[in-house]
Write an enzyme that holds these catalytic residues in place. Structure first.
Site, mmCIF file in Angstrom:
data_model
loop_
_atom_site.group_PDB
_atom_site.id
_atom_site.type_symbol
_atom_site.label_atom_id
_atom_site.label_comp_id
_atom_site.label_asym_id
_atom_site.label_seq_id
_atom_site.Cartn_x
_atom_site.Cartn_y
_atom_site.Cartn_z
ATOM 1 N N LYS A 56 1.925 4.437 83.596
ATOM 2 C CA LYS A 56 2.524 5.157 84.726
ATOM 3 C C LYS A 56 1.711 5.045 86.016
ATOM 4 C CE LYS A 56 5.292 8.590 82.283
ATOM 5 N NZ LYS A 56 5.641 10.009 82.158
ATOM 6 N N ASN A 66 7.344 6.671 86.774
ATOM 7 C CA ASN A 66 7.972 6.495 85.449
ATOM 8 C C ASN A 66 9.237 5.639 85.536
ATOM 9 O OD1 ASN A 66 9.883 8.265 86.457
ATOM 10 N ND2 ASN A 66 10.159 9.304 84.507
ATOM 11 N N ASP A 69 10.679 12.352 86.405
ATOM 12 C CA ASP A 69 10.402 13.474 85.483
ATOM 13 C C ASP A 69 10.656 14.824 86.172
ATOM 14 O OD1 ASP A 69 9.729 12.068 83.193
ATOM 15 O OD2 ASP A 69 7.606 11.941 83.706
ATOM 16 N N ALA A 124 -1.346 21.193 83.478
ATOM 17 C CA ALA A 124 -1.726 20.409 84.659
ATOM 18 C C ALA A 124 -1.846 18.931 84.309
ATOM 19 C CB ALA A 124 -3.042 20.938 85.239
ATOM 20 N N GLY A 125 -1.105 18.486 83.271
ATOM 21 C CA GLY A 125 -1.078 17.063 82.926
ATOM 22 C C GLY A 125 -0.025 16.341 83.752
HETATM 23 P P1 NDP Z 1 -0.882 15.635 79.109
HETATM 24 O O1 NDP Z 1 -1.635 15.294 77.898
HETATM 25 O O2 NDP Z 1 -1.098 14.869 80.373
HETATM 26 O O3 NDP Z 1 -1.138 17.198 79.461
HETATM 27 C C1 NDP Z 1 -1.114 18.175 78.462
HETATM 28 C C2 NDP Z 1 -1.251 19.554 79.102
HETATM 29 O O4 NDP Z 1 -1.126 20.534 78.063
HETATM 30 C C3 NDP Z 1 -2.596 19.797 79.770
HETATM 31 O O5 NDP Z 1 -2.418 20.648 80.879
HETATM 32 C C4 NDP Z 1 -3.380 20.515 78.667
HETATM 33 O O6 NDP Z 1 -4.411 21.350 79.172
HETATM 34 C C5 NDP Z 1 -2.300 21.361 78.071
HETATM 35 N N1 NDP Z 1 -2.603 21.772 76.703
HETATM 36 C C6 NDP Z 1 -2.479 21.020 75.580
HETATM 37 N N2 NDP Z 1 -2.840 21.739 74.503
HETATM 38 C C7 NDP Z 1 -3.190 22.971 74.955
HETATM 39 C C8 NDP Z 1 -3.628 24.170 74.335
HETATM 40 N N3 NDP Z 1 -3.778 24.261 72.998
HETATM 41 N N4 NDP Z 1 -3.881 25.259 75.111
HETATM 42 C C9 NDP Z 1 -3.712 25.197 76.456
HETATM 43 N N5 NDP Z 1 -3.299 24.093 77.107
HETATM 44 C C10 NDP Z 1 -3.038 22.993 76.367
HETATM 45 O O7 NDP Z 1 0.662 15.586 78.688
HETATM 46 P P2 NDP Z 1 1.928 15.394 79.635
HETATM 47 O O8 NDP Z 1 1.764 16.246 80.839
HETATM 48 O O9 NDP Z 1 2.224 13.953 79.809
HETATM 49 O O10 NDP Z 1 3.095 15.981 78.706
HETATM 50 C C11 NDP Z 1 3.149 17.366 78.412
HETATM 51 C C12 NDP Z 1 4.432 17.640 77.654
HETATM 52 O O11 NDP Z 1 5.557 17.413 78.494
HETATM 53 C C13 NDP Z 1 4.612 16.734 76.419
HETATM 54 O O12 NDP Z 1 4.834 17.564 75.313
HETATM 55 C C14 NDP Z 1 5.860 15.928 76.700
HETATM 56 O O13 NDP Z 1 6.690 15.818 75.568
HETATM 57 C C15 NDP Z 1 6.570 16.779 77.752
HETATM 58 N N6 NDP Z 1 7.351 15.930 78.651
HETATM 59 C C16 NDP Z 1 8.702 16.141 78.656
HETATM 60 C C17 NDP Z 1 9.509 15.350 79.435
HETATM 61 C C18 NDP Z 1 10.980 15.597 79.385
HETATM 62 O O14 NDP Z 1 11.728 14.803 79.971
HETATM 63 N N7 NDP Z 1 11.429 16.647 78.735
HETATM 64 C C19 NDP Z 1 8.981 14.301 80.327
HETATM 65 C C20 NDP Z 1 7.530 14.186 80.260
HETATM 66 C C21 NDP Z 1 6.768 14.974 79.440
HETATM 67 P P3 NDP Z 1 -5.892 20.742 79.525
HETATM 68 O O15 NDP Z 1 -5.749 20.082 80.889
HETATM 69 O O16 NDP Z 1 -6.739 21.947 79.558
HETATM 70 O O17 NDP Z 1 -6.231 19.771 78.432
#
Ligand code: NDP
Length: 282
Positions: free
Chosen positions: A71, A92, A107, A131-132
């Site tokens: 991406k 994307n 997205d 914040a991902g």
């Molecule tokens: P990333 O890995 O980039 O980010 C994950 C995020 O979740 C971070 O902010 C992370 O926090 C947080 N996180 C994960 N586990 C925990 C926990 N146990 N406690 C607190 N915070 C947590 O993933 P993406 O942003 O790419 O994707 C996130 C979700 O969005 C995925 O499940 C994906 O399926 C969904 N998604 C859905 C789409 C749709 O069209 N419906 C499109 C794109 C994504 P930290 O920064 O602290 O690690």
């Protein structure tokens, strides 16, 4: 697999490419609308990305999606970026416009499109968990759609502060960060609460973001980005409190609709695309 190369080609550069539900969703839309287009799923290693983009140019592809890890890396191989893709810093969806390949990010646009029939973001106070990449796209697009304030709540301060600062500096919305130390109490006055973390994604289907369910009020709209399963424990808790909800399957379908509109100019039927995903067991 054989292709009629007279059919306009679109597809996905993914890694690994196996079991990409987007193929079923997009091809169902092409069939439904009588478009003789194809959407091909291609496994592209990071070291082959430049060649893959050159190949798409050479074969006249009308566009393609990029998933992780392409991406951000794809940007240097493109000829320009749409506004939100530039602010988000990730692409994307690539769209052929004349001879140019332009990077877009659908997205967040898909999220806003799925949410808007329930509540339009304009003037709203939003709390965004995560914040991902997904949170960044959703936050920027909610801000560009007119949200007044976006509070990013994230476990890791660095990522949370960065997304808040991007929103604050590049959009009319106020972006701020709040640490997520323990059970999060949703502030009074919040209009829209969004889970954009990966908590609740299959197979971890019983997991739920650590929020105080008593701080959910019936006038809030609660949305989840998790597409699989669409009815997460987070959304179930919100529904029990009387909140209206939007699920991640709606986001997935709508980001596909935005991409199809970019590529073909057609407004695809959401019900047909959602059905194609549900038929896969999502
Ligand atoms: P990333 O890995 O980039 O980010 C994950 C995020 O979740 C971070 O902010 C992370 O926090 C947080 N996180 C994960 N586990 C925990 C926990 N146990 N406690 C607190 N915070 C947590 O993933 P993406 O942003 O790419 O994707 C996130 C979700 O969005 C995925 O499940 C994906 O399926 C969904 N998604 C859905 C789409 C749709 O069209 N419906 C499109 C794109 C994504 P930290 O920064 O602290 O690690």
């Amino acid at each position: 697999m054989t292709h009629n190369f007279l059919s306009p080609l679109t597809g996905s550069f993914a890694m690994p490419a196996a079991e990409n539900p987007t193929v079923a969703m997009i091809e169902a839309a092409y069939r439904h609308h009588g478009l003789d287009w194809r959407y091909l799923n291609c496994e592209v290693a990071p070291s082959a990305l430049a060649d893959a983009v050159r190949g798409a140019r050479a074969m006249g592809w009308m566009g393609f999606n990029c998933s992780i890890p392409h991406k951000v890396a794809v940007i240097e191989h493109l000829d320009g970026l749409g506004e939100s893709a530039r602010i988000i810093g990730a692409v994307n969806t690539v769209v052929r416009r004349g001879e140019r390949l332009i990077g877009e990010n659908t997205d967040g646009k898909g999220f806003v499109a799925a949410l808007s029939p329930i509540v339009h973001p304009a003037g709203k106070r939003v709390v965004l968990l995560g914040a991902g990449g997904a949170a960044r796209a959703v936050g920027v697009e909610m801000a560009l759609a007119g949200a007044a304030e976006i509070t990013i709540v994230n476990r890791s301060a660095g990522r949370g502060e960065e997304v808040a600062a991007i929103i604050d500096a590049n959009t009319p919305a106020i972006g701020r960060y709040q640490p997520w130390m323990s059970r999060y109490v949703v502030p009074e006055g919040t209009d829209i609460l969004i889970n954009a973390t990966s908590i609740g994604l299959f197979p971890d289907v019983e997991a739920m973001p650590d929020i105080d369910a008593d701080s959910l009020r019936p006038d809030m709209v609660v949305a989840d980005g998790i597409p699989n399963p669409p009815l997460t424990p987070f959304l179930r808790a919100a529904q029990r409190r009387g909140c209206r909800t939007a699920d991640g399957l709606g986001m997935l379908v709508n980001q596909g609709i935005v991409a199809i509109r970019y590529w073909t100019g057609i407004d695809a039927d959401a019900a047909v695309m959602r059905r194609a995903l549900l038929d896969l067991g999502l």
